[in-house]
Write an enzyme that holds these catalytic residues in place. Sequence first.
Site, PDB file in Angstrom:
ATOM      1  N   PRO A 134      16.305  -3.174  -3.612  1.00  0.00           N
ATOM      2  CA  PRO A 134      16.409  -4.609  -3.357  1.00  0.00           C
ATOM      3  C   PRO A 134      14.815  -4.364  -3.049  1.00  0.00           C
ATOM      4  O   PRO A 134      14.098  -4.514  -1.750  1.00  0.00           O
ATOM      5  CB  PRO A 134      16.711  -4.358  -1.352  1.00  0.00           C
ATOM      6  N   CYS A 135      14.294  -4.717  -4.167  1.00  0.00           N
ATOM      7  CA  CYS A 135      12.656  -5.157  -4.680  1.00  0.00           C
ATOM      8  C   CYS A 135      12.148  -6.640  -3.599  1.00  0.00           C
ATOM      9  O   CYS A 135      10.952  -6.751  -3.718  1.00  0.00           O
ATOM     10  CB  CYS A 135      12.732  -5.116  -5.559  1.00  0.00           C
TER      11      CYS A 135
END
Length: 165
Positions: A134-135
């Site tokens: 989850p950047c």
Amino acid sequence: MKFKNTLLFTSHIDTRLGGVRLVATDQGLAGVWFDAQRHFPDITGWQTNDAHPVLAEAATQLRDYFEGRRRQFDLPLDLSHGTAFQQAVWQALRAIPAGATTSYGRLSAGVGKPAAVRAVGAAVGRNPISVIVPCHRVLGADGSLTGYAGGLDRKTALLELEGAL
């Protein structure tokens, strides 16, 4: 992203945020990119296989996520195609829970490189497994939405979906 000497399998799904290209190796899921995302790899020579077990499960879990039925992913990942530093950053991203955010500075400190904020930002930008790694949960120091290879509109939508905005 350079995939060297690896047999790659690919499939494509449609989501409410646009088309998504999935890529797997024999070791696990190696790529999730929105169509036209920055750093989208050249897929020439990749084998399309919608029935590949990792790709099929990734497609199911992503659909559930986009419909609000899933907050965490349970998939084998292959992050071996980045440098050791990139892999450390990508692993640190995985520890950010849904509904939470962090800053590039806190992420840098978390990987033991507090002065390497720009390098961490570059590694975040090169994350090959969007959404699942989850950047999109990394924000500017002031909480602002900054950089997302899939576009800030998608970053906003992902954070809203998770209740982080």
